[in-house]
Design a protein around this motif. Structure first.
Motif, PDB file in Angstrom:
ATOM      1  N   UNK A   1      23.193   0.290 -10.547  1.00 18.39           N
ATOM      2  CA  UNK A   1      22.657  -1.064 -10.372  1.00 18.39           C
ATOM      3  C   UNK A   1      23.788  -2.067 -10.157  1.00 18.39           C
ATOM      4  N   UNK A   2      24.823  -1.977 -10.998  1.00 19.62           N
ATOM      5  CA  UNK A   2      25.968  -2.867 -10.825  1.00 19.62           C
ATOM      6  C   UNK A   2      26.651  -2.638  -9.491  1.00 19.62           C
ATOM      7  N   UNK A   3      26.782  -1.373  -9.097  1.00 20.87           N
ATOM      8  CA  UNK A   3      27.384  -1.056  -7.809  1.00 20.87           C
ATOM      9  C   UNK A   3      26.582  -1.611  -6.649  1.00 20.87           C
ATOM     10  N   UNK A   4      25.268  -1.500  -6.747  1.00 24.45           N
ATOM     11  CA  UNK A   4      24.381  -1.986  -5.691  1.00 24.45           C
ATOM     12  C   UNK A   4      24.502  -3.501  -5.523  1.00 24.45           C
ATOM     13  N   UNK A   5      24.473  -4.237  -6.644  1.00 22.43           N
ATOM     14  CA  UNK A   5      24.510  -5.703  -6.596  1.00 22.43           C
ATOM     15  C   UNK A   5      25.886  -6.198  -6.151  1.00 22.43           C
ATOM     16  N   UNK A   6      26.946  -5.690  -6.787  1.00 19.45           N
ATOM     17  CA  UNK A   6      28.306  -6.134  -6.425  1.00 19.45           C
ATOM     18  C   UNK A   6      28.640  -5.726  -4.991  1.00 19.45           C
ATOM     19  N   UNK A   7      28.294  -4.493  -4.633  1.00 20.32           N
ATOM     20  CA  UNK A   7      28.545  -4.032  -3.272  1.00 20.32           C
ATOM     21  C   UNK A   7      27.802  -4.860  -2.238  1.00 20.32           C
ATOM     22  N   UNK A   8      26.584  -5.253  -2.564  1.00 26.03           N
ATOM     23  CA  UNK A   8      25.771  -5.996  -1.606  1.00 26.03           C
ATOM     24  C   UNK A   8      26.207  -7.432  -1.403  1.00 26.03           C
ATOM     25  N   UNK A   9      26.888  -8.020  -2.407  1.00 27.27           N
ATOM     26  CA  UNK A   9      27.143  -9.461  -2.323  1.00 27.27           C
ATOM     27  C   UNK A   9      28.622  -9.859  -2.398  1.00 27.27           C
ATOM     28  N   UNK A  10      29.529  -8.910  -2.644  1.00 26.75           N
ATOM     29  CA  UNK A  10      30.921  -9.318  -2.849  1.00 26.75           C
ATOM     30  C   UNK A  10      31.510 -10.044  -1.639  1.00 26.75           C
ATOM     31  N   UNK A  11      31.245  -9.546  -0.430  1.00 30.41           N
ATOM     32  CA  UNK A  11      31.843 -10.172   0.745  1.00 30.41           C
ATOM     33  C   UNK A  11      31.317 -11.587   0.991  1.00 30.41           C
ATOM     34  N   UNK A  12      30.199 -11.933   0.348  1.00 33.00           N
ATOM     35  CA  UNK A  12      29.724 -13.323   0.402  1.00 33.00           C
ATOM     36  C   UNK A  12      30.719 -14.221  -0.321  1.00 33.00           C
ATOM     37  N   UNK A  13      31.334 -13.714  -1.392  1.00 29.86           N
ATOM     38  CA  UNK A  13      32.353 -14.490  -2.102  1.00 29.86           C
ATOM     39  C   UNK A  13      33.527 -14.805  -1.187  1.00 29.86           C
ATOM     40  N   UNK A  14      33.856 -13.863  -0.301  1.00 32.61           N
ATOM     41  CA  UNK A  14      34.975 -14.071   0.620  1.00 32.61           C
ATOM     42  C   UNK A  14      34.699 -15.266   1.533  1.00 32.61           C
ATOM     43  N   UNK A  15      33.448 -15.423   1.937  1.00 31.19           N
ATOM     44  CA  UNK A  15      33.075 -16.539   2.819  1.00 31.19           C
ATOM     45  C   UNK A  15      33.424 -17.868   2.167  1.00 31.19           C
ATOM     46  N   UNK A  16      33.155 -17.978   0.869  1.00 25.76           N
ATOM     47  CA  UNK A  16      33.368 -19.235   0.161  1.00 25.76           C
ATOM     48  C   UNK A  16      34.745 -19.311  -0.512  1.00 25.76           C
ATOM     49  N   UNK A  17      35.576 -18.308  -0.303  1.00 29.88           N
ATOM     50  CA  UNK A  17      36.905 -18.318  -0.895  1.00 29.88           C
ATOM     51  C   UNK A  17      36.924 -18.036  -2.384  1.00 29.88           C
ATOM     52  N   UNK A  18      35.786 -17.642  -2.952  1.00 27.79           N
ATOM     53  CA  UNK A  18      35.699 -17.419  -4.391  1.00 27.79           C
ATOM     54  C   UNK A  18      36.275 -16.073  -4.818  1.00 27.79           C
ATOM     55  N   UNK A  19      36.584 -15.207  -3.853  1.00 33.29           N
ATOM     56  CA  UNK A  19      37.143 -13.898  -4.212  1.00 33.29           C
ATOM     57  C   UNK A  19      38.525 -14.028  -4.844  1.00 33.29           C
ATOM     58  N   UNK A  20      39.185 -15.185  -4.653  1.00 33.07           N
ATOM     59  CA  UNK A  20      40.495 -15.373  -5.262  1.00 33.07           C
ATOM     60  C   UNK A  20      40.405 -15.430  -6.777  1.00 33.07           C
ATOM     61  N   UNK A  21      39.220 -15.743  -7.301  1.00 30.87           N
ATOM     62  CA  UNK A  21      39.044 -15.698  -8.736  1.00 30.87           C
ATOM     63  C   UNK A  21      38.909 -14.287  -9.265  1.00 30.87           C
ATOM     64  N   UNK A  22      38.572 -13.341  -8.381  1.00 29.64           N
ATOM     65  CA  UNK A  22      38.384 -11.944  -8.776  1.00 29.64           C
ATOM     66  C   UNK A  22      39.700 -11.174  -8.713  1.00 29.64           C
ATOM     67  N   UNK A  23      40.554 -11.523  -7.765  1.00 33.17           N
ATOM     68  CA  UNK A  23      41.802 -10.785  -7.556  1.00 33.17           C
ATOM     69  C   UNK A  23      42.654 -10.675  -8.822  1.00 33.17           C
ATOM     70  N   UNK A  24      42.922 -11.791  -9.545  1.00 32.16           N
ATOM     71  CA  UNK A  24      43.728 -11.650 -10.768  1.00 32.16           C
ATOM     72  C   UNK A  24      43.027 -10.818 -11.837  1.00 32.16           C
ATOM     73  N   UNK A  25      41.681 -10.865 -11.877  1.00 33.47           N
ATOM     74  CA  UNK A  25      40.955 -10.065 -12.867  1.00 33.47           C
ATOM     75  C   UNK A  25      41.132  -8.569 -12.593  1.00 33.47           C
ATOM     76  N   UNK A  26      41.092  -8.194 -11.325  1.00 32.73           N
ATOM     77  CA  UNK A  26      41.311  -6.792 -10.966  1.00 32.73           C
ATOM     78  C   UNK A  26      42.723  -6.368 -11.366  1.00 32.73           C
TER      79      UNK A  26
END
Length: 488
Positions: free
Chosen positions: A305-330
């Motif tokens: 379930x987590x894989x399905x949701x994160x996989x389906x929507x993560x690249x949407x974060x890239x559109x808004x530049x919000x993926x930069x908040x995820x990079x340091x967490x990884x």
């Protein structure tokens, strides 16, 4: 082969952002020129968007971002050359960075502006080191691969060759606070050398040894203040660089000029290092590790379930530049536990967008679109999806959605198999990051990578081919991002 000339493109970009007098500062990330402009209204968005060599124009985090793609470094150098030696000197001495770091978007409330400045600081601190971390992750993965018994254990983990090459890979992570501190100080307009020295304090061998053993510094009222291990850490050093900037500026005002050279860095290093080791470091590191571990646990427990949701929507974060908040967490997850289930899912999203744009490149009969599509696909398979997203996929909305469908399937498989990544580099080029260096014989995560990547390619490609794209479709306008990503 003759080197491509980017001077004309640089001149056009400078002209369309309002001229050199409108540029406060300029930095770049993996695919974008990030301008800090005095007045964004002077920029000609439409002219830039329609310039050959420019993929898109985005306004976010107080930055005027010109998306270039894989040639961004060459274009950046050309723009700096066109802006002249005086601007280059400002970049080197931090004057331009100081102006940019203090700039705030005009719109939005205080909270939104604070979030934007935080995202800008994280971007400015992490962007210069991402490539080094990614390269180091690939080396570590290949080393793990070469020790596999299934391949005849080509390398012995105790051999001189293995240990030497491992040092080349580990150094980027071990001394990460130094690199992050240097980059953060340059972004903030502080003294990069002072910040690097403070990072060196955090990675000093004796401090690391004490931190590993949680040695007590001192006790107050029965509460023990302990040393912590800060190798691989990010957030404590970003705050330390900010503190060093503020304290250094204060000493510039109060100390006589003849004492500045020695006593400003002396006091700044002593004060900030002490504050970081005793107070801010333990608090931030503890919180960051806790959040990173919680997300890792949540992703692992949620499985498919987590894989399905994160996989389906993560690249949407890239559109808004919000993926930069995820990079340091990884990065925090990998540094803390040595693995990241979240990054394993993210990896498949890159493959999916690459497969979607590859379908467009193969199916289309338009030569320019084919050229752009193939280049964007290669970039996505190497872990950078922005040329694919902004150049093609979002302009044919169904192509982007096709990629999301493929990445949802990919995430579903990764989550179902509880796949993990043990390095930073994702997409197809990051295959070696799925080998567990601590347990080379366990290939579960690598099998999860193979199956999820294959599913991402097949599903995204077929959905794009039969539904997402045909040559009769009209390419839409380049997509604007919201000015303040925190509102997304």
């Amino acid at each position: 082969m003759a080197k491509k000339d980017y001077s004309e493109l640089a001149k056009t970009i400078i002209q369309d952002v309002g001229g050199e007098e409108n540029v406060n500062n300029l930095i770049h990330c993996i695919t974008r020129l990030r301008f800090y402009l005095k007045d964004e209204s002077q920029a000609n968005d439409e002219a830039l968007k329609n310039t050959k060599g420019v993929i898109d124009v985005i306004k976010a985090s107080g930055q005027y971002q010109v998306v270039i793609g894989n040639e961004v470094t060459n274009v950046y150098d050309a723009v700096v050359d066109e802006l002249g030696p005086q601007f280059a000197a400002k970049l080197n001495d931090g004057t331009a960075s100081e102006t940019a770091a203090s700039a705030e978007p005009e719109s939005g409330n205080g909270f939104v502006r604070a979030v934007n400045k935080l995202i800008g600081l994280i971007t400015g601190s992490m962007t210069p080191v991402i490539g080094v971390i990614a390269a180091s992750g690939i080396i570590k993965g290949i080393l793990a691969l070469l020790t596999l018994p299934q391949l005849g254990a080509i390398l012995n983990a105790k051999s001189t060759v293995y240990i030497t090459i491992s040092a080349m890979a580990d150094s980027a992570f071990y001394f990460l606070p130094i690199m992050v501190g240097f980059a953060a100080a340059r972004y903030l307009g502080g003294d990069p050398i002072v910040a690097a020295v403070i990072g060196g304090v955090l990675t000093y061998p004796q401090i690391v040894t004490w931190g590993t053993a949680f040695k007590t510094m001192f006790s107050i009222g029965g509460f023990d203040f302990q040393f912590l291990k800060y190798t691989y850490s990010i957030f404590p050093m970003i705050l330390a660089a900010w503190l060093a900037k503020k304290i250094g500026d204060w000493f510039k005002k109060v100390l006589p000029s003849y004492l500045q050279m020695i006593f400003n860095p002396l006091f700044t290093i002593l004060i900030v290092s002490a504050i970081t080791l005793v107070i801010t470091g333990p608090v931030i590191q503890g919180a960051a590790n806790g959040i990173a571990d919680f997300i890792n646990w949540l992703v692992s427990v949620s499985g498919w379930l987590g894989g399905l949701v994160i996989g389906g929507f993560y690249q949407v974060l890239v559109i808004f530049g919000l993926h930069w908040g995820v990079v340091p967490l990884v990065a925090q997850q990998i540094s803390g536990s040595g693995e990241s289930a979240l990054n394993a899912i993210i990896s498949g999203t890159m493959v999916s967008q690459g497969a979607a744009v590859l379908a467009v490149a193969i199916k289309s009969h338009k030569s320019e679109l084919k050229e752009l599509g193939f280049a964007a696909a290669i970039s996505a398979f190497c872990g950078v999806t922005e040329p694919a997203i902004y150049g093609v996929n979002l302009r044919y909305r169904r192509v982007f959605v096709s990629g999301l469908i493929g990445s949802a399937v990919s995430g579903f498989i990764t989550g179902l198999m509880h796949g993990n990544m043990f390095g930073f580099t994702g997409s197809l080029i990051g295959f070696s990051s799925f080998f567990d260096p601590k347990n080379p014989t366990n290939l579960t995560s690598f099998y999860a990578f193979l199956l999820s990547s294959l599913a991402a390619i097949i599903v995204s490609f077929l959905v794009t081919w039969f539904w997402g794209y045909n040559d009769k479709m009209v390419m839409g306008q380049k997509v604007e991002k919201k000015k303040n990503p925190a509102k997304a």
